[in-house]
Structures are given as structure tokens and as C-alpha cells.
Design a protein around this motif. Structure first.
Motif, short mmCIF file in Angstrom:
data_model
loop_
_atom_site.label_atom_id
_atom_site.label_comp_id
_atom_site.label_asym_id
_atom_site.label_seq_id
_atom_site.Cartn_x
_atom_site.Cartn_y
_atom_site.Cartn_z
N MET A 1 0.83 -1.19 0.00
CA MET A 1 0.00 0.00 0.00
C MET A 1 0.87 1.24 0.00
SD MET A 1 -3.07 -0.64 2.64
CE MET A 1 -3.91 -2.18 2.64
N ALA A 2 0.38 2.26 -0.65
CA ALA A 2 1.12 3.51 -0.73
C ALA A 2 1.06 4.25 0.61
CB ALA A 2 0.53 4.38 -1.83
N GLU A 3 2.12 4.97 0.87
CA GLU A 3 2.18 5.80 2.08
C GLU A 3 1.14 6.90 1.99
OE1 GLU A 3 5.12 9.11 4.11
OE2 GLU A 3 5.92 7.78 2.57
N ARG A 4 0.43 7.11 3.08
CA ARG A 4 -0.53 8.19 3.14
C ARG A 4 -0.03 9.24 4.13
NH1 ARG A 4 -5.94 5.72 5.00
NH2 ARG A 4 -4.53 5.08 6.65
N HIS A 5 -0.41 10.47 3.89
CA HIS A 5 -0.10 11.58 4.80
C HIS A 5 -1.39 11.95 5.52
CE1 HIS A 5 3.57 13.05 2.28
NE2 HIS A 5 3.74 11.84 2.80
N ILE A 6 -1.44 11.63 6.81
CA ILE A 6 -2.62 11.89 7.63
C ILE A 6 -2.27 12.98 8.63
CG2 ILE A 6 -4.31 10.91 9.23
CD1 ILE A 6 -4.32 9.55 6.45
N GLY A 7 -3.10 14.00 8.72
CA GLY A 7 -2.87 15.07 9.68
C GLY A 7 -3.89 15.03 10.79
N VAL A 8 -3.46 15.47 11.96
CA VAL A 8 -4.38 15.67 13.08
C VAL A 8 -4.14 17.07 13.60
CG1 VAL A 8 -5.10 14.94 15.39
CG2 VAL A 8 -4.42 13.22 13.71
N ASP A 30 -0.01 1.06 9.10
CA ASP A 30 1.41 0.88 8.83
C ASP A 30 1.79 1.56 7.52
OD1 ASP A 30 1.68 -0.63 11.11
OD2 ASP A 30 1.89 -2.56 10.10
N GLY A 31 2.92 2.25 7.54
CA GLY A 31 3.43 2.91 6.35
C GLY A 31 3.01 4.36 6.22
N ASP A 32 2.06 4.81 7.05
CA ASP A 32 1.58 6.19 6.97
C ASP A 32 2.54 7.15 7.65
OD1 ASP A 32 -0.72 5.37 5.67
OD2 ASP A 32 -2.02 5.59 7.43
N THR A 33 2.45 8.40 7.25
CA THR A 33 3.10 9.50 7.97
C THR A 33 1.98 10.27 8.66
OG1 THR A 33 4.92 9.67 6.40
CG2 THR A 33 4.48 11.59 7.78
N LEU A 34 2.14 10.45 9.96
CA LEU A 34 1.18 11.19 10.76
C LEU A 34 1.77 12.55 11.08
CD1 LEU A 34 -1.44 11.35 12.48
CD2 LEU A 34 -0.10 10.38 14.36
N PHE A 35 1.05 13.60 10.69
CA PHE A 35 1.47 14.96 10.99
C PHE A 35 0.63 15.50 12.14
CE2 PHE A 35 2.60 14.63 6.44
CZ PHE A 35 3.93 14.98 6.52
N LEU A 36 1.29 15.94 13.19
CA LEU A 36 0.64 16.59 14.32
C LEU A 36 0.70 18.09 14.04
CD1 LEU A 36 2.33 14.54 17.18
CD2 LEU A 36 0.19 14.04 15.97
N ILE A 37 -0.43 18.69 13.72
CA ILE A 37 -0.48 20.08 13.28
C ILE A 37 -1.00 20.95 14.41
CG2 ILE A 37 -1.42 21.67 11.56
CD1 ILE A 37 0.38 19.41 10.43
N LEU A 38 -0.19 21.92 14.79
CA LEU A 38 -0.59 22.88 15.82
C LEU A 38 -0.57 24.27 15.23
CD1 LEU A 38 1.60 20.70 17.44
CD2 LEU A 38 0.23 21.74 19.22
N VAL A 39 -1.56 25.07 15.61
CA VAL A 39 -1.60 26.46 15.18
C VAL A 39 -1.50 27.32 16.43
CG1 VAL A 39 -2.87 28.26 13.99
CG2 VAL A 39 -3.00 25.91 13.17
N ILE A 115 -2.60 21.48 4.88
CA ILE A 115 -3.02 20.38 4.02
C ILE A 115 -2.28 20.44 2.69
CG2 ILE A 115 -4.97 19.50 2.68
CD1 ILE A 115 -6.74 20.44 5.11
N LEU A 116 -2.18 21.62 2.13
CA LEU A 116 -1.47 21.79 0.85
C LEU A 116 0.04 21.63 1.04
CD1 LEU A 116 -3.46 24.81 -0.57
CD2 LEU A 116 -3.56 22.44 -1.35
N ASP A 117 0.57 22.28 2.07
CA ASP A 117 2.00 22.28 2.35
C ASP A 117 2.54 20.85 2.54
OD1 ASP A 117 4.57 23.20 3.13
OD2 ASP A 117 3.97 23.32 5.23
N LEU A 118 1.78 20.02 3.24
CA LEU A 118 2.25 18.67 3.59
C LEU A 118 1.63 17.59 2.71
CD1 LEU A 118 2.06 19.21 7.44
CD2 LEU A 118 4.12 19.27 5.99
N SER A 119 0.92 17.99 1.67
CA SER A 119 0.28 17.04 0.75
C SER A 119 -0.52 15.97 1.50
CB SER A 119 1.32 16.37 -0.15
OG SER A 119 2.02 17.33 -0.89
N MET A 120 -1.37 16.43 2.40
CA MET A 120 -2.15 15.51 3.23
C MET A 120 -3.24 14.84 2.42
SD MET A 120 -2.76 17.21 6.90
CE MET A 120 -1.69 18.55 7.36
N ASP A 121 -3.45 13.57 2.74
CA ASP A 121 -4.53 12.81 2.14
C ASP A 121 -5.82 12.92 2.95
OD1 ASP A 121 -3.05 11.56 -0.09
OD2 ASP A 121 -1.88 10.69 1.55
N ALA A 122 -5.68 13.28 4.23
CA ALA A 122 -6.84 13.44 5.11
C ALA A 122 -6.40 14.23 6.34
CB ALA A 122 -7.39 12.09 5.54
#
Length: 164
Positions: A1-8, A30-39, A115-122
Motif C-alpha cells: 500500500m502507498a504511504e498516506r499523509h494523515i494530519g491531526v 502501517d506505512g503512513d506518515t502522521l502529521f501533528l499540526i498545531l496552530v 493540508i497543501l503544504d504537507l500534501s495531506m490525504d486526510a
């Protein structure tokens, strides 16, 4: 499976921490990148830091550094033990990459930028549970992001039994 970019989207509130738990339990695999996004809406940071990170956000922060309160202080944030524990447990169970990133300014716009900067899938975010009248006057970050983001958004509501 392809790596996904998931943000929270995190603000360390109970609802955003629950959204992280939900994402880890139900979405991240497994294989995903999880981005912890804080503003960070705080403009009390040194002017040079705001100038440096104001447009594009901080550099990516590896999770091991994200747990260090001294590192987060550089970005005008405090560490959150619940978030650190949730992610550390997930790292033991899943083969994922976890990176943090801090943006500065209006949460609605910066989450869409992320979302755009990190090419998030969700993106997963918590709901503060504002009533209709408060939402009209204060606006809803989740409503704005749902209507303007270029990827699927999941808004997770804190269960009644968890709120206090």
C-alpha cells in the motif's frame, strides 16, 4: 500500500486529543506518515521567530523532539503528556512516521495551508461542540476547514462521557 499523509489538528484540548486517539485507532495504518499540526495564535513570540515561521510554519519536528518541552517552548507551546503517550503507544504497535509542525495565525486558514503544504490525504480534527448561536458569532474552525480544504476532513466529537 502507498504511504498516506494523515494530519491531526491539535490544540491539546480534550476534543483534539480525542481526535488524535480516534485517528490512531481508526485511520492511521502501517506505512503512513502522521502529521501533528498545531496552530499557535500567540503573537508574544520573538518577532524574529514570527517573521521566520509566520508564512510557512516551523520546520518539521520529529516526534522524539516534539516530546521535549524545551523544543516546544521554542515554538511558543507547552508539551502535552496525553498526546505524547498516545503517539508513543501507537509507535510501538504500528510502523508509522510521526512529525509535528507549528503554524502561526488564524487556525482556519493555517490548517488549510498545512493540508497543501504537507500534501495531506486526510485531516482529523476535534469539535469544540459550540452551540448554534456561539458558532454564528465565533465561527467554527471545523466548519471552515470542512468547506475549504482540498482533502477529506473528519471531525470527531468528544463523547459525552469524556467531557467534563
Amino acid at each position: 500500500m502507498a504511504e498516506r499523509h494523515i494530519g491531526v489538528a491539535l490544540d491539546f484540548s480534550p476534543s483534539s486529543n480525542y481526535a488524535l486517539k480516534w485517528a490512531l485507532d481508526n485511520l492511521v495504518r502501517d506505512g503512513d506518515t502522521l502529521f501533528l499540526i498545531l496552530v499557535n495564535k500567540n503573537t508574544d513570540l520573538e518577532e524574529s521567530k514570527i517573521h521566520l515561521w509566520g508564512v510557512s510554519g516551523s520546520p518539521l519536528i520529529p516526534f522524539v523532539e516534539f516530546t521535549d518541552s524545551h523544543v516546544l517552548k521554542n515554538y511558543g507551546l507547552d508539551s502535552n503528556e496525553e498526546v505524547n503517550t498516545l503517539v508513543a503507544e501507537a509507535l510501538k504497535e504500528k510502523k508509522i512516521k510521526v512529525l509535528g509542525k507549528v503554524y502561526y495565525g488564524d487556525a482556519r486558514e493555517k490548517l488549510c495551508d498545512a493540508i497543501l503544504d504537507l500534501s495531506m490525504d486526510a485531516l482529523v480534527m476535534g469539535s469544540r461542540g459550540l452551540g448554534g448561536l456561539k458558532r454564528v458569532f465565533l465561527g467554527s474552525v471545523s466548519n471552515y476547514v470542512v468547506n475549504n480544504a482540498p482533502c477529506p476532513i473528519t471531525v470527531v466529537k468528544l463523547p459525552e462521557s469524556s467531557s467534563s
